[in-house]
Design a protein around this motif. Structure first.
Motif, mmCIF file in Angstrom:
data_model
loop_
_atom_site.group_PDB
_atom_site.id
_atom_site.type_symbol
_atom_site.label_atom_id
_atom_site.label_comp_id
_atom_site.label_asym_id
_atom_site.label_seq_id
_atom_site.Cartn_x
_atom_site.Cartn_y
_atom_site.Cartn_z
ATOM 1 N N GLY A 1 2.025 10.244 44.647
ATOM 2 C CA GLY A 1 1.404 10.972 45.633
ATOM 3 C C GLY A 1 0.151 11.448 45.228
ATOM 4 O O GLY A 1 -0.178 11.696 43.799
ATOM 5 N N HIS A 2 -0.844 12.050 46.155
ATOM 6 C CA HIS A 2 -1.966 12.919 45.958
ATOM 7 C C HIS A 2 -3.133 12.236 46.589
ATOM 8 O O HIS A 2 -4.012 12.842 46.891
ATOM 9 N N ILE A 3 -3.316 10.999 46.293
ATOM 10 C CA ILE A 3 -4.472 10.206 46.595
ATOM 11 C C ILE A 3 -4.060 9.459 48.195
ATOM 12 O O ILE A 3 -2.924 8.876 48.096
ATOM 13 N N GLY B 1 5.203 14.781 47.170
ATOM 14 C CA GLY B 1 4.289 15.996 47.015
ATOM 15 C C GLY B 1 3.410 16.055 48.076
ATOM 16 O O GLY B 1 3.223 14.955 49.158
ATOM 17 N N ASP B 2 2.913 17.201 48.516
ATOM 18 C CA ASP B 2 2.371 17.690 49.815
ATOM 19 C C ASP B 2 2.927 17.345 51.038
ATOM 20 O O ASP B 2 2.470 16.753 51.686
ATOM 21 N N ILE B 3 4.053 17.982 50.999
ATOM 22 C CA ILE B 3 4.853 18.035 52.216
ATOM 23 C C ILE B 3 4.163 18.933 53.176
ATOM 24 O O ILE B 3 3.833 18.423 54.538
ATOM 25 N N GLY C 1 3.619 19.094 45.732
ATOM 26 C CA GLY C 1 2.583 18.731 45.555
ATOM 27 C C GLY C 1 1.610 19.741 45.192
ATOM 28 O O GLY C 1 1.989 20.927 45.256
ATOM 29 N N ASN C 2 0.293 19.673 45.117
ATOM 30 C CA ASN C 2 -0.630 20.815 44.845
ATOM 31 C C ASN C 2 -0.807 21.692 46.095
ATOM 32 O O ASN C 2 -1.316 22.923 45.820
ATOM 33 N N HIS C 3 -0.662 21.188 47.251
ATOM 34 C CA HIS C 3 -0.921 22.082 48.369
ATOM 35 C C HIS C 3 0.439 22.808 48.830
ATOM 36 O O HIS C 3 0.400 23.832 49.401
ATOM 37 N N ASP C 4 1.632 22.369 47.933
ATOM 38 C CA ASP C 4 2.807 23.058 48.478
ATOM 39 C C ASP C 4 2.983 24.292 47.525
ATOM 40 O O ASP C 4 2.516 24.196 46.295
ATOM 41 N N ALA D 1 5.293 11.035 40.702
ATOM 42 C CA ALA D 1 4.385 12.071 40.164
ATOM 43 C C ALA D 1 3.418 12.323 41.476
ATOM 44 O O ALA D 1 3.150 11.355 42.053
ATOM 45 N N HIS D 2 2.869 13.416 41.312
ATOM 46 C CA HIS D 2 1.617 13.726 42.222
ATOM 47 C C HIS D 2 0.427 14.176 41.395
ATOM 48 O O HIS D 2 0.296 15.324 41.086
ATOM 49 N N LEU D 3 -0.497 13.065 41.013
ATOM 50 C CA LEU D 3 -1.690 13.315 40.438
ATOM 51 C C LEU D 3 -2.636 12.116 40.739
ATOM 52 O O LEU D 3 -2.439 11.287 41.321
ATOM 53 N N SER E 1 4.489 10.075 50.955
ATOM 54 C CA SER E 1 3.875 11.271 50.262
ATOM 55 C C SER E 1 2.651 11.996 51.013
ATOM 56 O O SER E 1 2.315 11.349 52.243
ATOM 57 N N ASP E 2 2.361 13.010 50.758
ATOM 58 C CA ASP E 2 1.103 13.374 51.519
ATOM 59 C C ASP E 2 1.045 13.728 52.923
ATOM 60 O O ASP E 2 0.402 13.345 53.735
ATOM 61 N N TRP E 3 2.521 14.203 53.458
ATOM 62 C CA TRP E 3 2.539 14.478 54.723
ATOM 63 C C TRP E 3 1.574 15.521 55.546
ATOM 64 O O TRP E 3 1.142 15.629 56.641
HETATM 65 MN MN LIG Z 1 -2.218 16.422 46.802
#
Ligand SMILES: [Mn+2]
Length: 302
Positions: free
Chosen positions: A222-224, A47-49, A84-87, A185-187, A7-9
């Motif tokens: 993902g996320h952290i 998430g956060d590709i 993710g929240n960035h995407d 999940a992304h949180l 995650s989080d690329w």
């Molecule tokens: Mn994130």
């Protein structure tokens, strides 16, 4: 079922205006090699590709080329990508029907009409030549207040938990062969180690692990950015962490996770470290006079 969890690329991320394309490309090349060696049944990207919701054309091309290489490294592998929240959830889904032809499932957002929510969209069967080997439930980043209300009885503050459990229940109905179930999940889960976490986009709303419901064998979070098993989850819930440091605080090793799942057993987790071609180094570690700090920089040779 064997999965590769990453995650989080944060593709397209720049650090103090330094372009990081070379590092990101080196990571994606390493990932294709790891996939070729491991031959997982599924690769989940939680998430956060991208780092920016409107990534540059060159960044999107880097992603597209890399995903095709990764697919070719293990053509039978199911790939699941969530936003993710960035995407940008809608931009990530633009070519999702095209990606289906390469075993790649993209879930950017929750699809709903006035009458119903499309739960099917989030349920992905992992298949090989012998048949179905497991299920992936793909939930993108959604702010807790934006989860759909599935019924009128659920209190508004429980809609997030209700959504996860509804998906898990639906899979339970279909999963008559008792195959492993992965929930993505992304949180932020309560009690996790947030070192290096980027809090510039998206609020920090912690959810207790119990909100994620019951019925999954592995929760691919993902996320952290710091890799870690969630305390008390007995390896059933994990952040795989960033493959590349996004900030100077991320001084821990970076990796992708390999998870072996068998229904009813504790997941077997190992990591494959990602080598950063341009390591982030903090010099000096302690307050130092400017001249001495310059000297340290000159002496740093790697
Ligand atoms: Mn994130």
């Amino acid at each position: 079922m064997k999965i590769l969890h990453t995650s989080d690329w944060h593709l397209g991320h720049t650090l103090y205006n330094y372009d990081r394309t070379a590092e990101q490309q080196a990571f994606l090349r390493q990932l294709a090699c790891i996939v070729a060696e491991e031959q997982p049944d599924a690769m989940v990207v939680s998430g956060d590709i991208y780092h920016y919701s409107a990534p540059a054309a060159a960044t999107q091309k880097m992603y597209t080329d890399a995903m095709l290489d990764i697919h070719q490294a293990c053509p039978g592998m199911t790939i699941v990508v969530t936003a993710g929240n960035h995407d940008s959830s809608s931009k990530l889904e633009i070519d999702s029907s095209l990606w289906q032809h390469f075993g790649l499932n993209v879930v950017g957002n929750i699809e709903r009409t006035a009458e119903e929510v499309n739960l099917d969209k989030h349920i992905i069967e992992v298949k090989n030549e012998k048949g179905t080997t497991g299920y992936v439930i793909a939930v993108p980043h959604v702010y807790p207040q934006n989860f759909p209300l599935l019924d009128s009885e659920t209190p508004r503050d429980q809609r997030q938990a209700r959504f996860f459990q509804a998906l898990l229940d639906e899979v339970k109905k279909r999963n008559t062969a008792q195959l492993p179930v992965v929930l993505m999940a992304h949180l932020s889960i309560e009690g996790s180690d947030r070192s290096g976490h980027d809090e510039s986009i998206g609020g920090i709303e912690y959810v207790p692990l119990s909100v994620m419901g019951e019925g999954y064998d592995y929760l691919a979070l993902g996320h952290i950015h710091c890799p870690q098993d969630i305390k008390g989850s007995h390896h059933h819930a994990r952040y795989c962490g960033t493959p590349l440091p996004v900030s100077f605080d991320e001084t821990y090793p970076h990796s992708v996770s390999i998870v072996k799942l068998e229904k009813g057993a504790e997941p077997q987790i190992s990591t494959r470290e990602i080598e950063n071609t341009i390591p982030l180094v903090t010099l000096p570690h302690d307050p130092t006079p400017f001249e001495d700090a310059l000297k340290l920089l000159e002496e740093y040779s790697e």
